[in-house]
Design a protein around this motif. Structure first.
Motif, PDB file in Angstrom:
ATOM      1  N   LEU A   1      21.466  38.715   1.330  1.00  0.00           N
ATOM      2  CA  LEU A   1      22.443  37.781   1.913  1.00  0.00           C
ATOM      3  C   LEU A   1      22.248  37.643   3.411  1.00  0.00           C
ATOM      4  CD1 LEU A   1      25.613  38.889  -0.095  1.00  0.00           C
ATOM      5  CD2 LEU A   1      24.309  36.771  -0.383  1.00  0.00           C
TER       6      LEU A   1
ATOM      7  N   SER B   1      20.741  34.013   5.619  1.00  0.00           N
ATOM      8  CA  SER B   1      21.396  33.335   6.739  1.00  0.00           C
ATOM      9  C   SER B   1      20.409  32.900   7.807  1.00  0.00           C
ATOM     10  CB  SER B   1      22.457  34.255   7.365  1.00  0.00           C
ATOM     11  OG  SER B   1      23.471  34.561   6.444  1.00  0.00           O
TER      12      SER B   1
ATOM     13  N   ALA C   1      28.054  34.468  -4.010  1.00  0.00           N
ATOM     14  CA  ALA C   1      27.687  34.580  -2.592  1.00  0.00           C
ATOM     15  C   ALA C   1      26.240  34.168  -2.366  1.00  0.00           C
ATOM     16  CB  ALA C   1      27.921  36.007  -2.105  1.00  0.00           C
ATOM     17  N   ILE C   2      25.363  34.562  -3.290  1.00  0.00           N
ATOM     18  CA  ILE C   2      23.949  34.192  -3.168  1.00  0.00           C
ATOM     19  C   ILE C   2      23.783  32.683  -3.275  1.00  0.00           C
ATOM     20  CG2 ILE C   2      21.680  34.389  -4.264  1.00  0.00           C
ATOM     21  CD1 ILE C   2      22.490  37.258  -5.101  1.00  0.00           C
TER      22      ILE C   2
ATOM     23  N   LYS D   1      24.723  30.511  -0.268  1.00  0.00           N
ATOM     24  CA  LYS D   1      23.830  30.522   0.887  1.00  0.00           C
ATOM     25  C   LYS D   1      22.549  29.716   0.668  1.00  0.00           C
ATOM     26  CE  LYS D   1      25.278  34.760   3.221  1.00  0.00           C
ATOM     27  NZ  LYS D   1      25.385  34.151   4.573  1.00  0.00           N
TER      28      LYS D   1
END
Length: 387
Positions: free
Chosen positions: A265, A269, A309-310, A313
């Motif tokens: 994660l 970014s 969450a993956i 992104k």
């Protein structure tokens, strides 16, 4: 151009391959048996289409999955992590790495002893890693002799207590074995340093200080090829070790799946036009080999919780591939890896050559996909998953 993320859930198989009987694995089905025995719910992977790959008792099919889905066949001879990851990267092996069901021959042990300055080694036969230190740890403390053992996989493992042999010295011993002894005829897939600590009756392996020394794959693998073309290549987890430390712009070793997911994660970014190769090892190392279905299920659920969450992104030009490298059925009587198909999920589904990718002929479809994605000229024995 975007980023290509390949996430390998170590030991995640979806049923015996046609040749599984040659490996004694004709009845294995890691994910299928796990769902039957534990009722494991994986809502996010279900939404991605995991339940569409094979029928799963606790993970239903999705009518409109987020991923293109299918399963991949291993062509290479073998069923270990090195073989699986190399084939994902476009390298197919015609013969398996050597294994030693009766222990290593005298000439190997003698060269190792003389090279590290030890009069003897202990064990020299296949053994469970936790059991071998329980059974021989006290003798090791008394004599100082290293514990050398193997398994059904192609591995030369050296265990030593940190109060007897400093970890850096253990690494030097293993590096010596890798580079000076275990090549060619005795070229095992991995030499593994296994430091441990504690007192008799309560020895514990230091998993975060384990180190793998793998053979170096042929240069034409997709990781090297992409790096040669200026694509940034990243390893998270043990992948860099499986490739002999070669081919990666940057690597991040991890102590757990939680750390691996966190590192992924974090990298997502900042990554741009990059190939990111991730291994999440806990399913295999902590639970598959120890025949712990409940632990394996909890580990998959940890990964499942990270999926939103993956995905959040990912940029619109990125792709994500989720797959495995072999099976490791925790409901089996065997603690070894298993010769199984592995799932393949490609996100987003719109990038796939079809929503149902079917049964792929080789793990090397992943290498062909990466070459296609980055528009790099390379010939791999696979077919791209993307349009």
């Amino acid at each position: 151009m975007g980023n290509c993320y390949v996430v390998v859930i170590d030991g995640l198989g979806v049923g015996a391959q046609e040749d599984a009987d040659e490996y004694g694995d004709e009845n294995e089905n890691t994910l299928g048996h796990l769902c039957e025995q534990t009722g494991c719910k994986l809502p996010n992977l279900q939404r991605m289409g995991l339940g569409n790959v094979i029928p799963l008792k606790s993970v239903p099919r999705e009518s409109d999955p987020l991923c293109a889905y299918g399963k991949m066949r291993e062509v290479s001879a073998g069923k270990d992590s090195t073989t699986g990851h190399w084939e994902l990267a476009g390298v197919q092996l015609n013969r398996p790495f050597p294994t030693y069901p009766d222990g290593f021959p005298n000439e190997v042990i003698q060269q190792f002893r003389e090279g590290i300055g030890q009069d003897e080694v202990l064990v020299n036969k296949p053994y469970s890693g936790t059991e071998v230190i329980a059974d021989y740890g006290e003798e090791h403390l008394e004599t100082g002799y290293p514990i050398v053992y193997t398994s059904a996989d192609s591995v030369f493992q050296v265990a030593a207590h940190v109060d007897v042999t400093p970890v850096d010295t253990l690494y030097e011993w293993c590096e010596f074995a890798r580079n000076e002894i275990l090549q060619d005829e005795h070229g095992v897939g991995r030499v593994i340093a296994r430091p441990f600590e504690g007192k008799p009756g309560s020895f514990e392996r230091l998993s975060d200080q384990r180190h793998d020394f793998s053979l170096t794959p042929p240069d034409y693998n997709i990781v090297n090829r992409l790096k040669q073309e200026g694509v940034k290549t990243y390893s998270i987890g043990k992948v860099v070790d499986l490739f002999g430390g070669n081919g990666f712009t940057q690597f991040r070793r991890t102590k757990s799946n939680a750390e691996g997911i966190s590192q992924l994660l974090s990298l997502m970014s900042a990554a741009s036009d990059s190939f990111v190769f991730v291994n999440l090892i806990d399913t295999d190392q902590k639970y598959g080999h120890r025949l712990d279905p409940a632990g394996y299920a909890e580990c998959l659920q940890e990964i499942d919780r990270a999926i939103p969450a993956i995905v959040s992104k990912l940029d619109e030009d990125d792709i994500l591939i989720i797959t495995g490298d072999h099976g490791n059925d925790p409901t089996s009587e065997s603690t070894d890896h298993s010769r199984e198909f592995v799932p393949v999920l490609l996100f987003p589904a719109s990038k796939g050559e079809g929503v149902n990718l079917g049964t792929r002929s080789t793990f090397s479809d992943v290498a062909s996909t990466a070459a296609d994605f980055f528009e790099v000229e390379a010939q791999y024995p696979g077919t791209s998953l993307i349009t």
